[in-house]
Structure formats: structure tokens, C-alpha cells
Design a protein around this motif. Structure first.
Motif, PDB file in Angstrom:
ATOM      1  N   SER A 139       0.572  -1.453   0.505  1.00  0.00           N
ATOM      2  CA  SER A 139       0.233  -0.216   0.697  1.00  0.00           C
ATOM      3  C   SER A 139       0.774   1.235   0.025  1.00  0.00           C
ATOM      4  O   SER A 139       1.064   2.658   0.045  1.00  0.00           O
ATOM      5  CB  SER A 139      -1.201   0.051   1.327  1.00  0.00           C
ATOM      6  OG  SER A 139      -0.004   0.145   2.003  1.00  0.00           O
ATOM      7  N   GLU A 165      -2.805  -4.483  -9.723  1.00  0.00           N
ATOM      8  CA  GLU A 165      -3.855  -3.982 -10.281  1.00  0.00           C
ATOM      9  C   GLU A 165      -4.919  -4.082  -9.589  1.00  0.00           C
ATOM     10  O   GLU A 165      -5.336  -3.647  -9.087  1.00  0.00           O
ATOM     11  CB  GLU A 165      -4.626  -4.536 -11.813  1.00  0.00           C
ATOM     12  CG  GLU A 165      -3.729  -3.788 -13.113  1.00  0.00           C
ATOM     13  CD  GLU A 165      -3.342  -3.652 -14.586  1.00  0.00           C
ATOM     14  OE1 GLU A 165      -4.298  -4.938 -14.983  1.00  0.00           O
ATOM     15  OE2 GLU A 165      -2.744  -3.640 -15.541  1.00  0.00           O
ATOM     16  N   THR A 166      -4.619  -6.229  -9.230  1.00  0.00           N
ATOM     17  CA  THR A 166      -6.091  -6.606  -8.549  1.00  0.00           C
ATOM     18  C   THR A 166      -5.498  -5.552  -7.119  1.00  0.00           C
ATOM     19  O   THR A 166      -6.985  -5.777  -6.594  1.00  0.00           O
ATOM     20  CB  THR A 166      -5.946  -7.811  -8.138  1.00  0.00           C
ATOM     21  OG1 THR A 166      -5.818  -8.583  -9.411  1.00  0.00           O
ATOM     22  CG2 THR A 166      -6.515  -8.535  -7.544  1.00  0.00           C
ATOM     23  N   GLY A 168      -4.750  -2.894  -6.504  1.00  0.00           N
ATOM     24  CA  GLY A 168      -4.754  -1.318  -6.460  1.00  0.00           C
ATOM     25  C   GLY A 168      -4.326  -0.328  -6.791  1.00  0.00           C
ATOM     26  O   GLY A 168      -3.387   0.360  -6.535  1.00  0.00           O
ATOM     27  N   GLU A 170      -1.177   1.657  -8.913  1.00  0.00           N
ATOM     28  CA  GLU A 170      -0.626   2.089  -9.998  1.00  0.00           C
ATOM     29  C   GLU A 170       0.164   2.498 -10.952  1.00  0.00           C
ATOM     30  O   GLU A 170       0.823   2.745  -9.572  1.00  0.00           O
ATOM     31  CB  GLU A 170      -1.627   3.506 -10.264  1.00  0.00           C
ATOM     32  CG  GLU A 170      -3.122   3.174 -10.149  1.00  0.00           C
ATOM     33  CD  GLU A 170      -4.225   4.406  -9.812  1.00  0.00           C
ATOM     34  OE1 GLU A 170      -2.891   6.070 -10.182  1.00  0.00           O
ATOM     35  OE2 GLU A 170      -4.797   5.023  -9.436  1.00  0.00           O
TER      36      GLU A 170
END
Length: 330
Positions: A139, A165-166, A168, A170
Motif C-alpha cells: 500500500s 492491479e488487483t 489497487g 497504479e
């Protein structure tokens, strides 16, 4: 479609055996005069592990053999299927896609002439950053981070971007061999390396000698999310795998298998499997990941048809229960 110049392959090793084959009574009818093994890019486990066992087999059988640098599992499936390489190394995910005809190297071609030969090890998915980046969790990875995913078409490049991507993340996607990516992250040209390779990965071991790095583990929630979406299993990278890894790191993994062109003679493949599987200490001397190259791991293949020679070896020597409909040609 021809694969003669597929991926601009470069011969990385020319290994000529000089030892006479001890079991002269073995029927060598139809055996190739030499063999090629498709591995992956330099700096990764496939290259080190594959070059080692190719050398071992060539020496023991008294024939010429060598390894080639390739784009990794997807390309190896294509090369072995077409017969341009006798042997290759692949991961279960790319193998399944290749059988289904969704291999990006040749969309629509079902690569059914690549057969399972023996289990190698699990490939964990893991993330490495410079300690100076301040990144300690997934994160923490900032939007737009430059992430190196390994050689194009490799297991890492095929699955890790989807995983990120799964979760989150970028990112700006980059490719290259592991050694080059290690240099780029050290020079500040990359922010993150997301690698899928057997551990210890040579490029990461080299990187930690040169600079301070962090290993980014999956949280339990992240691990569960990835396992729901992808054909992976839970995996723990043990503390001490790398000098700077002081605690166990949670990850996910895919199994790797060597593959053989299904048309190779049964006796030839049987002898190759026997050399590799009969002495695990010798294999571990080639690469530490070979500690999982054990006969009892034959059951980790639930995707590929078995080569008849390999199936016979595991049935006779490991008590494997391989059904006839999973053996090529039956």
C-alpha cells in the motif's frame, strides 16, 4: 508460423560432454545427437538452474547439450511444442494458457506437444525496493511507480502486473532481465522490482550486497485476494533466504516443471529424469531451489500431459499414480 527466430534467441552455453555414458545397454534408438534447453534471462533462477542441469545431463549421457537464453515460460512452451528446443522450463500458469491457445507468442495455437518431465520448485512472487525508498508495504507503493516485472512474457510479467492491479496499485510497467532491473533500481531508474523466480534469486542476492534493500511481504488479506483471482498457492520465503531478510515473508507461488517435446524417445527422457531425480544433493549444488526437486512432488502437475518416459520413471521409482489419460500417446 515459424519459431526459427522466435525472440532472437541467443545461445548462452555450449556444453559438450566428454564422459562416456555408463549404461551402455540402454537402447538409444532415435536419440538426438544433441539437445537444447530453453531457460530465461540472465540473473534469474531459470538460467542458473537450467544451465546447471543441462550440463549435468550432457556429461552423464555423453552427448552435446546446452541452454539458451529465452523469454521464459511462455516462449519455452512454444519452442518445445514446435521442437526447436528439446527441453524447456515453464510454470503451471503459462503452461495452462499455452494449452488453451492463449499464449501471447502464438495466439490460437494450442501447444499440446510439450509434455511434463519433472518438478523443479515453486516460484514465489515477491517485491524488492531500496531501503531508502521508504516503501515497506504494498500500500506504500506510490501511484505511477516505475515497476520492473522481468523479461517480457515471463511468469512475472504475465501475472504480477495483474496482481498489482488487483491490489489497487497504479504503476508504470517496465521490462528487462533481472540483472539489468537490479542495476536500474540501484541507479534510481526504477522504484520497485516485482519478481517471480525461485529463491534465492541471483539478481536479488547481488543487489543486497551492493545496497540496502527492503523485501515487501503480502499481508494475509492481500495474499487471500490474490489466491482468489489467480492459480497460485500460499508460500513463505523463509528468513535467512537473503542476508537482509530477517523475518519470514508471506507470498504466493506457482510450481515450475521442466518440459520435453512429446515426440522425444521414451528411453531418452527416462534417462534424463533419472539423472536429475536420483541425486538431490547434486541438484542442490547447482542451485538451492532444487531442494524441492524431489520425486514426491510429481503430483504438483495438474495441467500438462506427461511424457511417457517421465511417467514411467515416476511410476517405477516414486510410486506415482498417473492415469493413462494423462500420459501422452495413451
Amino acid at each position: 508460423m515459424t519459431f526459427t527466430k522466435l525472440g532472437a534467441l541467443t545461445l548462452s552455453t555450449a556444453l559438450v560432454a566428454t564422459t562416456a555414458f555408463a549404461d551402455s545397454h540402454v537402447d538409444r534408438t532415435g536419440w538426438p545427437e544433441n539437445f537444447t534447453l530453453g531457460t530465461a534471462g540472465q540473473g534469474g533462477t531459470y538460467f542458473a538452474y537450467g544451465s546447471g542441469w543441462a550440463n549435468l545431463v550432457a556429461d552423464e549421457l555423453g552427448i552435446s547439450g546446452g541452454s539458451e537464453i529465452t523469454g521464459g515460460p511462455m516462449q519455452n512452451m512454444a519452442l518445445v511444442h514446435t521442437g526447436e528446443a528439446q527441453f524447456g522450463m515453464t510454470t503451471m500458469g503459462p503452461a495452462a494458457e499455452s494449452l488453451q491457445g492463449t499464449n501471447p507468442i502464438a495466439p490460437g495455437l494450442q501447444m499440446t506437444n510439450a509434455c511434463a518431465m519433472f518438478p523443479m520448485y515453486q516460484t514465489p512472487f515477491a517485491i524488492t525496493v531500496l531501503a531508502s525508498s521508504g516503501i515497506e508495504t504494498i500500500s506504500d507503493i506510490p501511484a505511477g511507480a516505475r515497476i520492473g516485472f522481468g523479461p517480457a512474457g515471463s511468469t512475472s510479467d504475465t501475472y504480477f502486473p495483474r496482481m498489482m492491479e488487483t491490489l489497487g496499485v497504479e504503476f508504470d510497467r517496465r521490462n528487462g532481465n533481472w540483472t539489468d532491473l537490479g542495476g536500474q533500481v540501484q541507479d534510481g531508474l526504477l522504484d520497485v522490482i516485482a519478481f517471480a523466480a525461485g529463491v534465492p534469486t541471483p539478481a536479488v542476492s547481488q543487489l543486497e550486497v551492493q545496497t540496502d534493500i527492503n523485501f515487501i511481504a503480502f499481508t494475509e488479506e492481500e495474499q487471500a485476494t490474490i489466491m482468489e483471482e489467480f492459480p497460485v498457492s500460499p508460500f513463505t520465503i523463509p528468513a535467512g533466504t537473503y542476508e537482509t531478510l530477517t523475518e519470514d515473508a508471506q507470498s504466493v507461488s506457482m510450481w515450475n516443471f521442466t518440459i520435453a517435446n512429446c515426440d522425444l524417445p521414451e528411453s531418452f527422457v527416462y534417462e534424463v529424469v533419472d539423472i536429475v531425480m536420483s541425486d538431490n544433493e547434486r541438484m542442490q549444488a547447482i542451485h538451492g531451489a532444487a531442494r524441492a526437486t524431489l520425486p514426491e512432488n510429481w503430483d504438483k502437475n495438474n495441467v500438462l500431459m506427461w511424457h511417457p518416459g517421465a511417467a514411467r520413471w515416476f511410476i517405477e521409482n516414486a510410486g506415482a499414480e498417473i492415469s493413462d489419460d494423462m500420459i501422452h500417446g495413451n
